[in-house]
Design an enzyme around this catalytic site. Structure first.
Site, PDB file in Angstrom:
ATOM      1  N   ASP A  94      -1.475  -5.482   5.435  1.00 28.71           N
ATOM      2  CA  ASP A  94      -0.602  -6.649   4.367  1.00 28.71           C
ATOM      3  C   ASP A  94       1.088  -6.175   5.603  1.00 28.71           C
ATOM      4  OD1 ASP A  94      -0.751  -8.728   3.910  1.00 28.71           O
ATOM      5  OD2 ASP A  94       0.413  -8.351   2.336  1.00 28.71           O
ATOM      6  N   SER A 131       3.497  -2.753   5.017  1.00 24.24           N
ATOM      7  CA  SER A 131       4.469  -4.097   4.570  1.00 24.24           C
ATOM      8  C   SER A 131       5.506  -3.954   5.994  1.00 24.24           C
ATOM      9  CB  SER A 131       4.838  -3.770   3.637  1.00 24.24           C
ATOM     10  OG  SER A 131       5.727  -4.740   3.530  1.00 24.24           O
ATOM     11  N   HIS A 147      -0.094  -8.205  -2.429  1.00 24.88           N
ATOM     12  CA  HIS A 147       0.699  -6.989  -1.541  1.00 24.88           C
ATOM     13  C   HIS A 147       0.090  -5.770  -1.581  1.00 24.88           C
ATOM     14  CE1 HIS A 147       3.300  -7.207   2.092  1.00 24.88           C
ATOM     15  NE2 HIS A 147       4.085  -5.545   1.728  1.00 24.88           N
TER      16      HIS A 147
END
Ligand SMILES: *[C@@H]1O[C@H](CO)[C@@H](O)[C@H](O)[C@H]1NC(C)=O
Ligand SMILES: *[C@@H]1O[C@H](CO)[C@@H](O)[C@H](O)[C@H]1NC(C)=O
Ligand SMILES: *[C@@H]1O[C@H](CO)[C@@H](O)[C@H](O)[C@H]1NC(C)=O
Ligand SMILES: *[C@@H]1O[C@H](CO)[C@@H](O)[C@H](O)[C@H]1NC(C)=O
Ligand SMILES: *[C@@H]1O[C@H](CO)[C@@H](O)[C@H](O)[C@H]1NC(C)=O
Length: 327
Positions: free
Chosen positions: A187, A162, A263
């Site tokens: 991601d 992330s 996610h």
């Protein structure tokens, strides 16, 4: 100037009140390292080293502290994994720990989990996103220090989840000792970073090879193909078994799982590929629709995750079935 000094004073107070909820770390005020760039390495950013000899208790490395390095189990003849957690997380979160546990299970590695929990604390997402650059720069200094002490840059693999994926990119952009061979973005965060220039987020060129796993594109993850190879799982945005009811059933009582299931599939998928490098075979395709229609079955393929093909380029697709990936 006065304002900056005042802020830095507040930021340098010893550990602000902190609360840990199911979703991660919350603080009463954010630590904004863009405004206040000095790092307190004991508090703001630590480098937790694990090896086979200390697979459960980290040794903390510090820039310029030769004795912490010499007295550690670090071994420059084996590969080194450098991992950045994401917003609301820490180096003790499941993603880093599972990545560490599984690498140490399959072979000899130095696994360094960077702990930046106070700089990526909730609920201050905006501050966390602004902290990406200074953390990246600071860590680039750490990697340069390791290289000076004997690390072979070609043995380094940087992985980030992330916001951590963009920090990894920023390390690559700021290294003085060369370009890292590989960065893996799990991601990479989308919010506030989708529309900044390429030199302010993870991008092609931050490493010789940038590979990206997309699982929540357009929501918490980026909607863009930011890597040399971009693997879109189940279309890239919604993952099987991640609807709120199924997610809650799998991890009872977890708000985090309801909110971040899609996610977090990115790091779970990566961990799965450490356990079995041939778990996911992805196919090059124009889009998910064509992939599903079978229009791309004769196109190039690559395994996703740890053993992705270094020559793969562009967008690849893979569907994983009906249940969530769990590790
Ligand atoms: C591993 O470390 C954790 C905390 O760091 C501790 O609670 C646990 O008991 C340790 N496990 C083993 C097997 O040493
Ligand atoms: C250097 O690292 C050692 C071992 O981790 C630690 O005991 C020592 O306090 C550190 N030195 C400084 C100046 O931080
Ligand atoms: C650490 O290594 C020991 C011995 O190889 C193993 O039994 C143990 O499960 C490992 N611990 C973790 C947390 O992986
Ligand atoms: C994939 O294969 C199809 C035909 O099956 C072809 O039209 C298309 O150009 C290929 N796409 C890529 C990205 O290689
Ligand atoms: C997968 O990658 C690891 C680490 O780079 C390597 O040691 C291993 O040989 C590769 N395995 C396969 C099946 O290609």
């Amino acid at each position: 100037m006065v304002r900056l000094v005042l802020l830095c004073f507040v930021y340098s107070l010893p550990g602000p009140p902190k609360a840990t909820f199911d979703t991660g770390t919350y603080q009463l005020y954010p630590v904004n390292k863009r405004l206040c760039p000095e790092f307190d390495p004991k508090r703001d950013a630590t480098f937790d080293l694990y090896t086979k000899a200390n697979n459960n208790t980290s040794q903390v490395l510090q820039i310029g502290n030769d004795s912490s390095l010499v007295n550690s189990y670090i071994n420059f003849r084996i590969p080194t994994i450098l991992f950045f957690h994401g917003y609301l997380e820490s180096s003790h979160s499941e993603d880093g720990i599972k990545i560490k546990d599984n690498y140490l299970k399959i072979g000899e590695y130095n696994v360094i989990l960077v702990n930046i929990e106070r700089l990526l604390a909730g609920p201050f997402y905006v501050t966390s996103a602004l902290n990406v650059k200074p953390i990246g720069k600071y860590t680039a200094g750490f990697v340069d220090y390791l290289v000076k002490k004997g690390l072979d840059l070609n043995n380094l693999h940087i992985i980030g989840m992330s916001l951590g994926a963009h920090i990894a990119g920023y390390v690559g952009k700021n290294l003085e000792s060369g370009r890292p061979p590989r960065i893996t973005g799990l991601d990479p965060a989308g919010p506030l970073l989708d529309f900044v220039p390429q030199n302010e987020r993870l991008s092609i060129g931050d490493a010789d090879f940038v590979d990206v796993i997309h699982t929540n594109a357009g929501i918490f993850g980026t909607r863009f193909s930011v890597g040399d190879v971009n693997i879109w799982f189940n279309g890239g945005t919604f993952q099987p078994g991640c609807d709120p009811i199924t997610a809650l059933k799998r991890v009872p009582g977890s708000i985090a799982e309801v909110v971040f299931c899609n996610h977090y599939q990115a790091w779970r998928i990566y961990v799965k590929t450490i356990i079995n490098p041939k778990e996911y075979l992805a196919t090059k395709c124009k889009n998910h629709h064509d992939y599903r229609k079978g229009k791309c079955i004769r196109n190039e393929t690559t395994y996703a995750g740890m053993n992705v093909s270094k020559t793969a380029r562009g967008d690849y697709y893979v569907d994983t079935g009906v249940t969530a990936v769990n590790v």
